[in-house]
Motif scaffolding. Structure first.
Motif, PDB file in Angstrom:
ATOM      1  N   HIS A   1       0.812  -1.225   0.000  1.00  0.00           N
ATOM      2  CA  HIS A   1       0.000   0.000   0.000  1.00  0.00           C
ATOM      3  C   HIS A   1       0.847   1.278   0.000  1.00  0.00           C
ATOM      4  O   HIS A   1       0.610   2.180  -0.804  1.00  0.00           O
ATOM      5  CB  HIS A   1      -0.955  -0.012   1.196  1.00  0.00           C
ATOM      6  CG  HIS A   1      -1.819   1.199   1.280  1.00  0.00           C
ATOM      7  ND1 HIS A   1      -2.878   1.410   0.415  1.00  0.00           N
ATOM      8  CD2 HIS A   1      -1.766   2.271   2.101  1.00  0.00           C
ATOM      9  CE1 HIS A   1      -3.442   2.574   0.711  1.00  0.00           C
ATOM     10  NE2 HIS A   1      -2.796   3.105   1.735  1.00  0.00           N
ATOM     11  N   ASP A   2       1.817   1.361   0.908  1.00  0.00           N
ATOM     12  CA  ASP A   2       2.623   2.587   1.002  1.00  0.00           C
ATOM     13  C   ASP A   2       3.456   2.823  -0.254  1.00  0.00           C
ATOM     14  O   ASP A   2       3.606   3.956  -0.703  1.00  0.00           O
ATOM     15  CB  ASP A   2       3.532   2.556   2.229  1.00  0.00           C
ATOM     16  CG  ASP A   2       2.757   2.748   3.526  1.00  0.00           C
ATOM     17  OD1 ASP A   2       1.581   3.184   3.463  1.00  0.00           O
ATOM     18  OD2 ASP A   2       3.313   2.466   4.591  1.00  0.00           O
TER      19      ASP A   2
ATOM     20  N   LYS B   1       1.195   4.172  -2.944  1.00  0.00           N
ATOM     21  CA  LYS B   1       0.918   5.596  -2.733  1.00  0.00           C
ATOM     22  C   LYS B   1       2.089   6.448  -3.206  1.00  0.00           C
ATOM     23  O   LYS B   1       1.884   7.500  -3.827  1.00  0.00           O
ATOM     24  CB  LYS B   1       0.630   5.868  -1.252  1.00  0.00           C
ATOM     25  CG  LYS B   1      -0.760   5.445  -0.824  1.00  0.00           C
ATOM     26  CD  LYS B   1      -1.036   5.571   0.654  1.00  0.00           C
ATOM     27  CE  LYS B   1      -0.562   6.826   1.302  1.00  0.00           C
ATOM     28  NZ  LYS B   1      -0.902   6.927   2.728  1.00  0.00           N
TER      29      LYS B   1
END
Length: 81
Positions: free
Chosen positions: A24-25, A28
């Motif tokens: 996820h990070d 992003k």
């Protein structure tokens, strides 16, 4: 399918596959980097997928940039190692 179109479509598909595997990070950070580099407003990997698949042969430098951000080497880079 147009033979000239094949390399960019193949690389765009590789980019989508790689982006889907990102935590996820990291996803992003990828989206933020692309947004800053080309002025897009991508907020999800699905946005990224739709965006990169909308690009054309003339947009190969942008696809190459996204590929590089994802750690995908071009054939030229592989040959020069």
């Amino acid at each position: 399918m147009d033979a000239l179109a094949d390399p960019y479509l193949k690389k765009a598909t590789l980019c989508v596959d790689a982006a889907r595997q990102l935590p996820h990070d990291a996803a992003k950070m990828l989206l933020s980097s692309i947004n800053n580099a080309v002025g897009t407003r991508l907020s999800t990997i699905q946005d990224f997928e739709a965006w990169i698949k909308s690009l054309e042969q003339k947009d190969m430098p942008i696809i190459d940039m996204a590929a590089k951000m994802l750690g995908i080497e071009s054939n030229h880079e592989k040959q020069n190692k």
